[in-house]
Design an enzyme around this catalytic site. Structure first.
Site, PDB file in Angstrom:
ATOM      1  N   ASP A  40      23.874   0.811  -2.654  1.00  0.00           N
ATOM      2  CA  ASP A  40      24.941  -0.484  -2.927  1.00  0.00           C
ATOM      3  C   ASP A  40      25.487  -0.483  -1.599  1.00  0.00           C
ATOM      4  OD1 ASP A  40      25.834  -1.729  -5.863  1.00  0.00           O
ATOM      5  OD2 ASP A  40      27.161  -2.047  -3.967  1.00  0.00           O
ATOM      6  N   SER A  75      23.019  -2.140   3.845  1.00  0.00           N
ATOM      7  CA  SER A  75      22.745  -3.328   3.336  1.00  0.00           C
ATOM      8  C   SER A  75      21.180  -3.543   3.190  1.00  0.00           C
ATOM      9  CB  SER A  75      23.078  -4.487   4.284  1.00  0.00           C
ATOM     10  OG  SER A  75      22.873  -5.790   3.930  1.00  0.00           O
ATOM     11  N   VAL A  76      20.788  -4.477   2.188  1.00  0.00           N
ATOM     12  CA  VAL A  76      19.604  -4.517   1.949  1.00  0.00           C
ATOM     13  C   VAL A  76      18.895  -5.463   3.293  1.00  0.00           C
ATOM     14  CG1 VAL A  76      19.184  -4.547  -0.457  1.00  0.00           C
ATOM     15  CG2 VAL A  76      20.048  -6.700   0.629  1.00  0.00           C
ATOM     16  N   TYR A 164      21.982 -20.797  -3.914  1.00  0.00           N
ATOM     17  CA  TYR A 164      21.517 -19.540  -4.846  1.00  0.00           C
ATOM     18  C   TYR A 164      20.179 -19.662  -5.524  1.00  0.00           C
ATOM     19  CZ  TYR A 164      22.081 -16.023  -8.691  1.00  0.00           C
ATOM     20  OH  TYR A 164      21.879 -14.835  -9.542  1.00  0.00           O
ATOM     21  N   LYS A 168      16.715 -17.832  -5.357  1.00  0.00           N
ATOM     22  CA  LYS A 168      16.260 -17.287  -6.609  1.00  0.00           C
ATOM     23  C   LYS A 168      14.806 -17.598  -6.803  1.00  0.00           C
ATOM     24  CE  LYS A 168      19.197 -14.062  -7.937  1.00  0.00           C
ATOM     25  NZ  LYS A 168      18.823 -12.745  -7.432  1.00  0.00           N
ATOM     26  N   SER A 198      28.225  -9.533 -16.042  1.00  0.00           N
ATOM     27  CA  SER A 198      28.639  -8.521 -15.043  1.00  0.00           C
ATOM     28  C   SER A 198      29.797  -9.363 -13.963  1.00  0.00           C
ATOM     29  CB  SER A 198      27.547  -8.348 -14.114  1.00  0.00           C
ATOM     30  OG  SER A 198      27.073  -9.425 -13.285  1.00  0.00           O
ATOM     31  N   HIS A 403     -24.201 -19.342  -7.291  1.00  0.00           N
ATOM     32  CA  HIS A 403     -25.434 -18.990  -7.361  1.00  0.00           C
ATOM     33  C   HIS A 403     -25.129 -17.256  -7.371  1.00  0.00           C
ATOM     34  CE1 HIS A 403     -29.800 -19.101  -5.258  1.00  0.00           C
ATOM     35  NE2 HIS A 403     -29.829 -18.445  -6.196  1.00  0.00           N
ATOM     36  N   GLY A 404     -25.698 -16.835  -8.496  1.00  0.00           N
ATOM     37  CA  GLY A 404     -25.444 -15.324  -8.749  1.00  0.00           C
ATOM     38  C   GLY A 404     -26.517 -14.420  -8.066  1.00  0.00           C
ATOM     39  N   ASP A 507     -30.541 -27.657   1.580  1.00  0.00           N
ATOM     40  CA  ASP A 507     -29.268 -27.508   0.815  1.00  0.00           C
ATOM     41  C   ASP A 507     -28.037 -28.267   1.401  1.00  0.00           C
ATOM     42  OD1 ASP A 507     -27.061 -26.619  -0.643  1.00  0.00           O
ATOM     43  OD2 ASP A 507     -27.589 -24.654  -0.875  1.00  0.00           O
TER      44      ASP A 507
HETATM   45  P1  NAI Z   1      26.706  -7.206  -9.576  1.00  0.00           P
HETATM   46  O1  NAI Z   1      27.632  -7.994  -8.798  1.00  0.00           O
HETATM   47  O2  NAI Z   1      27.279  -6.221 -10.555  1.00  0.00           O
HETATM   48  O3  NAI Z   1      25.621  -6.512  -8.792  1.00  0.00           O
HETATM   49  C1  NAI Z   1      24.993  -6.746  -7.541  1.00  0.00           C
HETATM   50  C2  NAI Z   1      25.551  -5.328  -6.807  1.00  0.00           C
HETATM   51  O4  NAI Z   1      24.532  -5.712  -5.316  1.00  0.00           O
HETATM   52  C3  NAI Z   1      26.861  -5.192  -6.515  1.00  0.00           C
HETATM   53  O5  NAI Z   1      26.897  -3.835  -6.772  1.00  0.00           O
HETATM   54  C4  NAI Z   1      26.762  -5.523  -4.985  1.00  0.00           C
HETATM   55  O6  NAI Z   1      27.632  -4.404  -4.274  1.00  0.00           O
HETATM   56  C5  NAI Z   1      25.621  -5.164  -4.548  1.00  0.00           C
HETATM   57  N1  NAI Z   1      25.089  -5.907  -3.291  1.00  0.00           N
HETATM   58  C6  NAI Z   1      25.602  -7.028  -2.775  1.00  0.00           C
HETATM   59  N2  NAI Z   1      25.411  -7.436  -1.617  1.00  0.00           N
HETATM   60  C7  NAI Z   1      24.618  -6.221  -1.156  1.00  0.00           C
HETATM   61  C8  NAI Z   1      23.808  -5.913  -0.057  1.00  0.00           C
HETATM   62  N3  NAI Z   1      23.509  -6.725   0.999  1.00  0.00           N
HETATM   63  N4  NAI Z   1      22.938  -4.691   0.272  1.00  0.00           N
HETATM   64  C9  NAI Z   1      23.159  -4.018  -0.791  1.00  0.00           C
HETATM   65  N5  NAI Z   1      23.967  -4.078  -2.083  1.00  0.00           N
HETATM   66  C10 NAI Z   1      24.368  -5.277  -2.061  1.00  0.00           C
HETATM   67  O7  NAI Z   1      25.746  -8.331 -10.234  1.00  0.00           O
HETATM   68  P2  NAI Z   1      24.771  -8.352 -11.441  1.00  0.00           P
HETATM   69  O8  NAI Z   1      25.060  -9.192 -12.234  1.00  0.00           O
HETATM   70  O9  NAI Z   1      24.289  -7.019 -11.804  1.00  0.00           O
HETATM   71  O10 NAI Z   1      23.344  -8.835 -10.677  1.00  0.00           O
HETATM   72  C11 NAI Z   1      22.217  -8.186 -10.341  1.00  0.00           C
HETATM   73  C12 NAI Z   1      21.159  -8.981  -9.724  1.00  0.00           C
HETATM   74  O11 NAI Z   1      20.612  -9.837 -11.040  1.00  0.00           O
HETATM   75  C13 NAI Z   1      21.734 -10.092  -8.943  1.00  0.00           C
HETATM   76  O12 NAI Z   1      20.452 -10.266  -7.898  1.00  0.00           O
HETATM   77  C14 NAI Z   1      21.905 -11.296  -9.435  1.00  0.00           C
HETATM   78  O13 NAI Z   1      21.790 -12.497  -8.602  1.00  0.00           O
HETATM   79  C15 NAI Z   1      20.855 -11.385 -10.787  1.00  0.00           C
HETATM   80  N6  NAI Z   1      20.972 -11.920 -11.772  1.00  0.00           N
HETATM   81  C16 NAI Z   1      22.170 -11.659 -12.709  1.00  0.00           C
HETATM   82  C17 NAI Z   1      22.453 -12.530 -13.837  1.00  0.00           C
HETATM   83  C18 NAI Z   1      23.560 -12.048 -14.734  1.00  0.00           C
HETATM   84  O14 NAI Z   1      23.535 -12.956 -15.812  1.00  0.00           O
HETATM   85  N7  NAI Z   1      24.282 -10.796 -14.601  1.00  0.00           N
HETATM   86  C19 NAI Z   1      21.826 -13.939 -13.944  1.00  0.00           C
HETATM   87  C20 NAI Z   1      20.694 -14.054 -12.966  1.00  0.00           C
HETATM   88  C21 NAI Z   1      20.627 -13.347 -11.946  1.00  0.00           C
END
Ligand code: NAI
Length: 738
Positions: A40, A75-76, A164, A168, A198, A403-404, A507
């Site tokens: 994270d 970061s990712v 987004y 996605k 969240s 053709h098998g 053919d």
């Molecule tokens: P969250 O904000 O609680 O968790 C996301 C985490 O990713 C955070 O802890 C943040 O620090 C970390 N993060 C952000 N950028 C980063 C980076 N560049 N490198 C490493 N870490 C990074 O959000 P949540 O809700 O848990 O979301 C998780 C995933 O689920 C996300 O991809 C979100 O788009 C997806 N999602 C969530 C939904 C929901 O209802 N909570 C709905 C649809 C999708």
């Protein structure tokens, strides 16, 4: 109670695991025995800032509960670093959960470049970089599980989330292709669209709902999808509130909007709009091949004028099949007149060249020993295939024909010119579930004298399930080569124009010449005719073991495995066993097997003192077919069977009171194997049975309940651990279905 899912020995990376959903995944993986990299960046929800606190807290929680975890704050966007940490700390990477995410919601008009780019960098590019860094490790260890996190906003769209939504749904596209590329390495990639309370959702959901939609309800799906026992691949799931549903594409039957030699007009689209959009009888295409197949169907329908009825639609279903009306049906006799030109053209088509002086006798009509290649025998017979369209009880979609296998037997060398007649009979029709297998026997005569016999084995994809029989009785069977390095290998290049040349022998399928037609069939360019590779392989054997003497050729059998592209090299591997030469043909550049289970039987040379080790009565045992199928199944699900069965079974198949064939089914070693003849591993149990009784046991006639009853009836002799015959029943029942 069922066995619980554990992850001992597995190393998992969860990105964005410092909070929200990712945290729940990390905790559950930790609890179930995995070593977890808790990644994270620790920034804010819009992608700003950085902190190690969030990841550290989760690592602490896992460790407090006795689990193994390490924090990573990159970061990712630095994908390599995340994977490197897994390798440095735990020595491997098995599972990647791409979860990290941020939001930068704006109405579309107000979306800035930065809003767009940041979202794409973290979600789509980040998942790409992390996954790519892990990919080769997973490939090498032949195991990997990957999760992509999509969103309902991507699937359905959501106001204010253009950036987004695009990223996605991009993740779903990425996952779809990874699922295809990873399948053969046991790398599975699935996508989830979660909903949970969240910090990302706290601005869009009322507090009560936020509270109720717990992130912990989502985590179990992730664990199941990432478990080694889960075979799901390429799936998309909506998950939340303790509910999980799977999504797939649905497509209307649609409407052909053009007719032969006519253009499509906007008006014809307008006028048929309600039909185009009508989901009655909708299909659910699951692959690009299925999607393209529809277009191929449309082309053939348009070309054959089948769209004349304005209400006719693209249907891929096969109407009522009546195999009993088809079996035994004799097609109209076909006549074929040819001269030395056809023989020479065929020889050039299968790669003969004046570069090899020995080829001259096939290329020059003035040669003192001018001869026609034995495999030319398929040419007068092949036009009979088109007659299949008029067979009662069969409704064949020719665009779905594969053709098998092919069998050809010559009763005397073919003349270098003449008029031949061919009589074709439908020998058998088999319901393979996924398709229909048709055996077409063609006898070719010259002035009343039988010259050659062909058996075409063709598979019609998608035409199965009509309730026909599953066991072929009249098939000429393939035979696997001996278990040793080949005795001889010949490599030959095909030319770029090989298919263009070969098709002149009759053919004319555009698949072999027309790039756009080939693309619709899912090929990157036109492919070589299977019967062209067949001709190459046969002349290799004739050269190696018969000095190009066509009178030595008796028969050939091959199974077509994979396409060859003109310009690739063909490598024919040969094993001589008496008068039988087993062969396998590969594409040299890729190692891919093109012809398998193949053999050529030769007549003994006048001066040949070697005796056939393959006595004639053992050719064509019915049980060979069942063992061939068992062999194929073992290739598919051998590992699973080894776990279930863990035993080595020996078989002695007798005919006329003598042992005609020995087989060993090894379901103890590696991922299982089938061996013909002697085999080094000792059988735990050995069965001796006649060819006929074996078939009766398999077909359940002798005793549908227990193979061991056959033992008591004296039909099956058993040596060794008789208890294993119980397991045998399962193998024969489940894995010899033809
Ligand atoms: P969250 O904000 O609680 O968790 C996301 C985490 O990713 C955070 O802890 C943040 O620090 C970390 N993060 C952000 N950028 C980063 C980076 N560049 N490198 C490493 N870490 C990074 O959000 P949540 O809700 O848990 O979301 C998780 C995933 O689920 C996300 O991809 C979100 O788009 C997806 N999602 C969530 C939904 C929901 O209802 N909570 C709905 C649809 C999708």
């Amino acid at each position: 109670m069922s066995v619980s899912l554990t992850f001992a020995g597995r190393v998992v990376l969860v990105t964005g695991a410092g909070g929200g959903l990712g945290r729940e995944y990390a905790l559950l993986f930790g609890e179930r025995g995995a070593a977890v990299i808790v990644n994270d960046l620790g920034g804010d929800i819009k992608g700003g800032g950085k902190s190690s606190a969030a990841a550290d807290r989760v690592v602490q929680e896992i460790r407090t509960k006795g689990g193994k975890a390490v924090a990573n704050y990159d970061s990712v966007e630095d994908g390599e670093k995340l994977i490197q940490m897994a390798l440095d700390t735990f020595g491997r990477i098995d599972i990647v959960v791409n979860n990290a995410g941020i939001l930068r919601d704006r109405s579309f008009a107000r979306t800035s470049d930065l809003d767009w780019d940041l979202i794409h960098r973290v979600h789509l590019r980040g998942s790409f970089l992390v996954t790519r860094a892990a990919w080769n490790h997973m490939k090498n260890q032949k195991f990997g599980r990957i999760i992509m996190t999509s969103s309902a906003a991507g699937i359905y769209g959501n106001f204010g989330q253009a950036n987004y939504s695009a990223a996605k749904l991009g993740l779903l596209g990425l996952a779809n292709t990874l699922a295809i590329e990873g399948q053969k390495y046991n790398i599975h990639c699935n996508t989830i669209a979660p909903t949970a309370g969240s910090r990302l959702t706290e601005t869009v959901m009322p507090p009560d709902l936020l509270e109720s939609l717990k992130a912990e309800y989502v985590a179990p799906l992730i664990l199941w999808l990432c478990h080694e026992s889960c075979q799901e691949n390429g799936g998309l799931f909506e998950v939340g509130a303790g509910w999980i549903g799977k999504l797939r594409w649905e497509r209307s039957v649609g409407r052909i909007v053009r007719q032969k030699n006519q253009m499509v007009t906007p008006e014809s689209v307008r006028d048929t709009w309600s039909e185009i959009c009508d989901f009655t009888d909708a299909t659910k295409p699951a692959s690009i091949q299925e999607s393209l197949q529809t277009l191929v169907d449309v082309l053939s329908r348009v070309n054959t004028g089948l769209t004349a009825n304005p209400t006719s639609a693209v249907s891929v279903t096969v109407p009522g099949m009546n195999p009993s009306a088809a079996i035994g049906h004799t097609l109209a006799e076909m006549s074929f007149t040819y001269t030395h030109m056809n023989c020479i053209l065929y020889a050039l088509g299968v790669g003969m060249s004046t570069k090899d002086p020995h080829h001259l006798k096939f290329l020059y009509e003035g040669h003192e020993d001018f001869s026609v290649l034995p495999t030319f025998g398929v040419i007068p017979a092949q036009s009979s295939m088109t007659g299949l369209s008029s067979v009662p009880g069969l409704d064949i979609d020719f665009t779905r024909l594969l053709h098998g296998e092919q069998y050809l037997e010559l009763f005397k060398p073919l003349p270098t010119s003449g008029t031949l007649s061919s009589k074709a009979t439908v020998a058998d029709v088999l319901d393979k579930g996924s398709g229909m297998l048709i055996l077409l026997d063609v006898h070719t005569y010259s002035g009343g004298e039988l010259l050659c016999y062909n058996q075409f084995s063709v598979f019609i994809v998608g035409s199965g399930g009509f309730g026909g029989k599953r066991m072929l009785q009249k098939a000429m069977v393939t035979a696997d080569p001996p278990n040793r390095a080949p005795d001889a290998v010949i490599v030959d290049e095909t030319s770029k124009d090989q298919a263009a040349l070969y098709r002149l022998s009759g053919d004319w399928n555009p698949l072999h010449i027309d790039p756009s037609f080939a693309a619709m069939g899912g090929f990157k360019s036109p492919i070589l005719h299977g019967l062209c590779s067949f001709g190459f392989a046969a002349r290799h054997v004739l050269k190696q073991y018969a000095g190009n003497d066509v009178s030595r050729f008796k028969s050939i059998k091959v199974r077509f495995e994979k396409p060859v592209y003109p310009g690739q090299s063909l490598q024919t591997e040969m094993w001589k066993e008496g008068n039988r030469v087993h062969l396998q043909c590969k594409v040299k550049e890729t190692g891919g097997v093109v012809l398998s289970g193949a053999y050529i039987d030769l007549h003994a040379a006048a001066d040949d003192t070697s005796v056939s080790v393959c006595p004639p009565q053992t050719a064509g045992l019915q049980s060979d077919l069942v063992f061939a199928e068992i062999g194929r199944r073992i290739k598919d699900v051998g590992a699973e069977l080894v776990k279930k069965v863990n035993a080595v079974f020996g078989w002695e198949i007798t005919k006329d009171g003598k042992t005609a064939r020995e087989w060993t089914i090894d379901l103890k070693t590696g991922s299982g194997s089938l061996h013909k003849g002697a085999y080094s591993s000792k059988a735990d149990v050995t069965f001796t049975v006649t060819d006929e009784d074996f078939m009766e046991v398999v077909m359940g006639k002798l005793n549908p309940q227990k193979a061991s009853k056959a033992f008591f009836a004296g039909k099956l002799k058993v040596r060794g651990n008789i208890m294993l015959s119980q397991k045998l029943e399962a193998i024969l029942k489940e894995h010899a279905k033809l």
